[in-house]
Design a protein around this motif. Structure first.
Motif, short mmCIF file in Angstrom:
data_model
loop_
_atom_site.label_atom_id
_atom_site.label_comp_id
_atom_site.label_asym_id
_atom_site.label_seq_id
_atom_site.Cartn_x
_atom_site.Cartn_y
_atom_site.Cartn_z
N PHE A 1 18.06 9.37 -5.77
CA PHE A 1 17.18 9.16 -6.85
C PHE A 1 15.98 8.05 -6.19
N GLY A 2 15.82 7.92 -4.67
CA GLY A 2 14.82 7.39 -4.34
C GLY A 2 15.21 6.80 -3.07
N ALA A 3 14.32 5.60 -2.65
CA ALA A 3 14.36 4.90 -1.53
C ALA A 3 14.33 3.47 -1.52
N PHE A 4 15.37 2.73 -0.76
CA PHE A 4 15.21 1.32 -0.61
C PHE A 4 14.65 0.75 0.68
N VAL A 5 13.58 -0.32 0.07
CA VAL A 5 12.68 -0.49 1.06
C VAL A 5 12.76 -1.99 1.24
N LYS B 1 13.85 15.83 -2.76
CA LYS B 1 14.72 15.13 -2.12
C LYS B 1 13.95 14.06 -1.46
N PRO B 2 14.44 12.63 -1.52
CA PRO B 2 13.58 11.65 -0.60
C PRO B 2 13.27 11.75 0.93
N HIS C 1 11.42 4.63 -6.67
CA HIS C 1 12.02 5.81 -7.38
C HIS C 1 11.60 7.03 -6.74
N ILE C 2 12.31 8.13 -6.78
CA ILE C 2 11.79 9.40 -6.28
C ILE C 2 10.47 10.00 -6.75
#
Length: 379
Positions: free
Chosen positions: A201-205, A226-227, A215-216
């Motif tokens: 559902f996304g990427a943690f930064v 997809k991320p 979020h994606i």
């Protein structure tokens, strides 16, 4: 010293007495000391010099050192003493206070053993491998001799058990940084960060000791399946802070909003009169929306679809169809693009009769021809 005096001297000491002695000689396996206020010799076996195992006495003391000692045994000619017991007694009291207060201790790693690290805090302290760092460490050999911060996580004087953790110190610092960072971050801030991990559902930064979620839908102006299609772990990215929830410690971020929008410089990418190829995305009653660039859809009004009159766009177009369009107008501020399919089509030829008029009839009015026909019929 006479034998009588020696016996009197010996009788004046008991096991458990505290004495002060000065190191006069350091041998390999023991240390000799002068006992303050006494003519008796003092001997400290190597096993009583330190709470840790040492190979030679010189690893713990040197000549001239003044030591606080405890009497372990009273012999005829000397006192057997312990430095370790005095150090341990003082240490447990101090360590108990540090344990209760959660104080951070800084000390040198004395040894690396199977399963962790060993430190000397007046008593032997053990740091299990799992409590050294917040990440897995395969080889601890280079930790020996390093000075590191620790917190006491377990203390049992009766069992002579002291467990320490460097990991707890690191986690405590991270928690402090997180709270400080949360207070400093404001919605709208543009921050540089590092992609830590990817999910469906996304990427943690990581934006400086704290993670936020992109979020994606906020990864790109284009649709992302997809991320991993657009970012990877370890990548440095610019993000915009969308929201900060300090109670739940959640931060929403956007990469998309730091990137030029698909409508940026649309007048240059799609100047008036230019011809583009696009895909019909949606059909509505008043026309068709055609995507000519990722994220840029223009409207072909129903009147610009064909030369002939049509009731609905569905009569001549279908979604997913590729078409050529001519740009009628581009408005970046309002994100509007007016397109035409009709202007790229040849105008349909108007319907004609299947026969040609005789050459001699050209120039005559149709009424005259019909009149002549009627006259012939009456004859």
């Amino acid at each position: 010293m006479s034998e009588e005096l020696n016996q009197v001297e010996v009788k004046s000491f008991e096991v458990g007495d505290k004495v002060t002695g000065q190191v006069t000689k350091v041998e390999e396996k023991q240390v000799l000391v002068d006992i303050q206020g006494s003519k008796l010799d003092g001997i400290i076996p190597i096993s009583e010099l330190s709470s840790l195992h040492i190979e030679k006495a010189s690893d713990a003391v040197k000549e001239g050192d003044e030591l606080e000692l405890e009497v372990m045994k009273v012999e005829e000619e000397a006192l057997i003493l312990s430095k370790r017991k005095v150090d341990a007694g003082k240490a447990w009291e101090s360590l108990e206070q540090k344990f209760q207060s959660g104080e951070v201790i800084e000390t040198e790693v004395k040894d690396v053993v199977k399963g962790g690290l060993v430190v000397d805090l007046g008593v032997r302290g053990f740091v299990p491998a799992s409590l050294v760092e917040t990440y897995f460490v395969e080889d601890f050999s280079d930790y020996k001799g390093r000075t590191i911060t620790f917190k006491i996580v377990e203390l049992d004087k009766e069992k002579n058990r002291l467990i320490l953790s460097h990991r707890a110190v690191v986690e405590q610092e991270k928690a402090k940084q997180k709270l400080s960072r949360l207070d400093a971050i404001q919605p709208g801030d543009i921050i540089e960060g590092t992609v830590q991990r990817l999910t469906d559902f996304g990427a943690f930064v990581d934006i400086g000791g704290i993670d936020g979620l992109v979020h994606i839908s906020q990864l790109s102006h284009e649709h992302v399946n997809k991320p991993t299609d657009v970012v990877h772990e370890g990548q440095n990215v610019n993000v915009k802070v969308l929201s900060v929830d300090r109670d739940s410690e959640r931060i929403s971020l956007s990469i998309k909003e730091t990137l030029p929008g698909p409508w940026s410089n649309i007048s240059e990418k799609a100047p008036k009169g230019s011809v583009l190829t696009g895909t019909v995305k949606r059909l509505v009653s008043y026309g068709a929306f055609v995507e000519v660039f990722p994220g840029v859809e223009g409207l072909v009004h129903i009147s610009q679809i064909a030369h002939k009159h049509i009731g609905t766009p569905h009569e001549v177009l279908k979604e997913g169809q590729e078409v050529s369009v001519k740009v009628l107008d581009a408005n970046e501020a309002e994100q509007r693009l007016s397109l035409s399919i009709k202007e790229l089509l040849e105008k349909e030829v108007e319907e004609t009769y299947d026969y040609e008029l005789p050459e001699e009839s050209k120039g005559f009015q149709l009424g005259e021809m019909i009149g002549d026909k009627l006259k012939n019929l009456r004859k």
